[in-house]
Scaffold this active site. Structure first.
Site, PDB file in Angstrom:
ATOM      1  N   LYS A 186      44.530  35.307  57.906  1.00  0.00           N
ATOM      2  CA  LYS A 186      43.575  36.297  58.406  1.00  0.00           C
ATOM      3  C   LYS A 186      42.913  37.001  57.224  1.00  0.00           C
ATOM      4  O   LYS A 186      43.483  37.891  56.603  1.00  0.00           O
ATOM      5  CB  LYS A 186      44.256  37.340  59.286  1.00  0.00           C
ATOM      6  CG  LYS A 186      43.217  38.121  60.087  1.00  0.00           C
ATOM      7  CD  LYS A 186      43.609  39.528  60.407  1.00  0.00           C
ATOM      8  CE  LYS A 186      43.241  40.533  59.363  1.00  0.00           C
ATOM      9  NZ  LYS A 186      41.815  40.715  59.093  1.00  0.00           N
ATOM     10  N   GLU A 261      51.290  42.756  48.225  1.00  0.00           N
ATOM     11  CA  GLU A 261      50.525  43.081  47.013  1.00  0.00           C
ATOM     12  C   GLU A 261      49.686  44.284  47.409  1.00  0.00           C
ATOM     13  O   GLU A 261      48.772  44.161  48.224  1.00  0.00           O
ATOM     14  CB  GLU A 261      49.575  41.939  46.650  1.00  0.00           C
ATOM     15  CG  GLU A 261      50.206  40.572  46.582  1.00  0.00           C
ATOM     16  CD  GLU A 261      50.719  40.293  45.205  1.00  0.00           C
ATOM     17  OE1 GLU A 261      49.946  40.423  44.261  1.00  0.00           O
ATOM     18  OE2 GLU A 261      51.912  39.960  45.083  1.00  0.00           O
ATOM     19  N   CYS A 295      42.314  46.038  42.502  1.00  0.00           N
ATOM     20  CA  CYS A 295      43.646  46.634  42.548  1.00  0.00           C
ATOM     21  C   CYS A 295      44.173  46.985  41.162  1.00  0.00           C
ATOM     22  O   CYS A 295      44.813  48.005  40.987  1.00  0.00           O
ATOM     23  CB  CYS A 295      44.588  45.666  43.249  1.00  0.00           C
ATOM     24  SG  CYS A 295      44.446  43.992  42.620  1.00  0.00           S
ATOM     25  N   GLU A 396      44.333  56.072  44.656  1.00  0.00           N
ATOM     26  CA  GLU A 396      43.470  54.920  44.398  1.00  0.00           C
ATOM     27  C   GLU A 396      42.094  55.191  45.011  1.00  0.00           C
ATOM     28  O   GLU A 396      41.971  55.369  46.221  1.00  0.00           O
ATOM     29  CB  GLU A 396      44.096  53.681  45.036  1.00  0.00           C
ATOM     30  CG  GLU A 396      43.386  52.405  44.650  1.00  0.00           C
ATOM     31  CD  GLU A 396      44.003  51.185  45.322  1.00  0.00           C
ATOM     32  OE1 GLU A 396      44.358  51.259  46.515  1.00  0.00           O
ATOM     33  OE2 GLU A 396      44.115  50.150  44.653  1.00  0.00           O
TER      34      GLU A 396
END
Ligand code: NAD
Length: 508
Positions: A186, A261, A295, A396
């Protein structure tokens, strides 16, 4: 030079389940908006939990009764090489699809797509050795010819984000498939197009039906079903920490394997023995991939106080001069953010930075001039005088925002670098090899760049410490990640069995 053009309108996309292209059960679709222009250009299937169940069933059937897990490595490898060649042939087309979907400059999307074939070739080269049986008969095996076998997990669900869609796929899909797993994949709702093409390519390359299924739809529905289903053996997700947490909760009912992750807030530590012009370049390089929506971007730039002012000034000059534009233009350094929502989130963080007292050196606003007016563009932004407890240093942001933080000693740099809930990547800029190595050992991060940034190779394990994730992708570790181990205790001459009988059986 190739001329990349916006595609006005693509035909409606279907999903790939059990080797067939099909619409979502309830006929719902959603639009993908090109963030460079603000215009929708394609409809995709908005699958629901029932569609997810069908894809899971197809993968389950293909694992339990299909030929894929039983095929020889040689046969699997042939299909992989064929698929890899087919991907290479259409790579620039795939790059356009991804750039139109996520706003990341075409040059970056192309580079990540070309990166797919080394990943394919690596797993093909290594799979036999990694998966091969290992004899461990020795002083502890009591004369038995003990060995262990490495076997595929079974049905693997792979869920990826939108920032570098092809690379995310390259990290997981080849390792999972080559090991003999079957997959429900997905991709992020914003960037499913290249993944759907890869489904098509694998089908044409001869992958058995159901071994790879690609479905689209909201993560909170389709992704959550993949996490909950007890027919899925392993869920491998790349995304935000909050999504990782929810996936763990959803997967806990079946206690399936979960690998994650997740996010990052990577420190880029610049020592004063590093040349100042190079220091500014490395600070900017650390955030320059994928519009800062990366990331392991080096978003916290830690600069030694002796060179702090000058490096901060030069960093702002360099980053501020980035060419901002449509993601399809080959000279664009910084494209639009993936969605209007993401742009607003980044702008909110910029406001937090100002409110918390950081000094804005450049950028800090949405760009609306000329051709940028309908897209989701944020100017390259640099804050100095940032302290590590500010929101912009701890959370983040996932956009083109750099925070520059001063430090005075090596110990202080390590302390600040490690003062984060994340532990994905880190960078050390120093000409002093001993110092750089010493610092690298102290940093709590999954990978360390020394005097460079961004280069990750298919033979190296990839992943993070702390809340940046569980497990490692790529390299031999990446293949192992999608396997489990079966230990075999044979007693061919009856000696060990006799001993056990004597010890344990009544009258033995
Ligand atoms: P996201 O968490 O919103 O979505 C990631 C994927 O998860 C998407 O496919 C989404 O549809 C799906 N999803 C959403 N809710 C779900 C749920 N409840 N259950 C299952 N799946 C669900 O992340 P994003 O905005 O697409 O990507 C940005 C994030 O990804 C950032 O935090 C970034 O750091 C992280 N990321 C990490 C790495 C890494 O290698 N560590 C790489 C790229 C991106």
């Amino acid at each position: 030079m190739i001329e990349y053009k916006d595609k006005e309108k693509l035909e409606e996309q279907k999903v790939f389940i059990g080797g067939e292209w099909t619409a979502s059960g309830n006929g719902d679709t959603y639009s993908i908006i090109n963030p460079s222009t603000g215009k929708p250009f394609v409809e995709c299937q908005k699958c629901n939990a029932e569609d997810a169940k069908q894809a899971i069933d197809a993968a389950r059937e293909a694992f339990d009764h299909g030929p894929w897990p039983e095929m020889s490595f040689e046969d699997r490898i042939k299909i992989f090489y064929k698929a890899s060649d087919m991907i290479d042939k259409v790579s620039s087309e795939l790059g356009v699809l991804d750039a139109m979907s996520n706003g990341v400059p075409i040059t970056t999307n192309n580079a990540t797509i070309l990166n797919m074939s080394p990943n394919f070739k690596y797993v093909c080269k290594r799979v036999k050795e990694v998966m091969g049986s290992k004899m461990v008969a020795g002083e502890y095996s009591m004369g038995m010819e003990t060995e262990f076998w490495r076997e595929p997990d079974g049905v693997v669900a792979i869920i990826t984000p939108w920032n570098v869609p092809f690379w995310q796929m390259a990290l997981k899909l080849p390792s999972a498939l080559i090991a003999g797993n079957t997959v429900v994949f997905k991709p992020a709702s914003q960037t499913p197009l290249s993944a759907l093409e890869v489904g098509k390519i694998f089908g044409e390359a001869g992958l058995p039906k159901g071994a790879l299924n690609v479905i689209t739809g909201p993560g909170s529905v389709v992704g959550a079903e993949l996490a909950r289903s007890d027919k899925v053996d392993h869920i491998s997700l790349t995304g935000e920490v909050a999504t990782g947490e929810e996936t763990v909760r959803n997967a806990s009912g079946s206690l399936k394997k979960v690998t994650l992750e997740l996010g990052g807030k990577s420190p880029n530590i610049i020592f004063d023995d590093f040349p100042i012009d190079e220091a500014a370049k490395m600070a900017v390089l650390g955030i320059s991939l994928a519009n800062g929506e990366e990331c392991f971007a080096g978003t916290r730039v830690l600069v030694q106080d002796t060179i702090y002012e000058e490096v901060a000034k030069k960093t702002a000059e360099l980053y501020g001069s980035s060419k901002v534009g449509n993601a399809l233009l080959p000279d664009t350094n910084l494209g639009p953010l993936v969605t209007e929502e993401q742009m607003k989130k980044v702008l909110r963080y910029i406001e937090f930075g100002k409110e918390e007292g950081a000094k804005l050196l450049c950028g800090g606003e949405r760009l609306l001039d000329g051709e940028l007016k309908d897209g989701f563009f944020v100017a390259p932004t640099v804050f100095s005088e940032v302290s590590n407890d500010m929101k912009i240093a701890q959370e983040e942001i996932f956009g083109p925002v750099l925070s520059i933080i001063p430090f005075s000693t090596e110990e202080e740099a390590i302390e600040i670098a490690n003062d984060s809930k994340f532990g994905l990547g880190a960078g050390i800029m120093s000409m002093d090899r001993e110092k750089a190595t010493r610092v690298a050992r102290k940093l709590r991060a999954g990978f360390i760049f020394i005097n460079m940034w961004h280069m990750v190779s298919p033979d190296m394990p990839y992943g993070g410490y702390k809340q940046s994730g569980w497990g490692r992708m790529a390299g031999d570790e990446g293949i192992k990640q999608f396997t489990q181990i079966k230990s075999i205790y044979p007693d061919w001459d009856g000696a060990t069995g006799s001993l056990m009988k004597t010890l344990l059986l009544p009258g033995g």
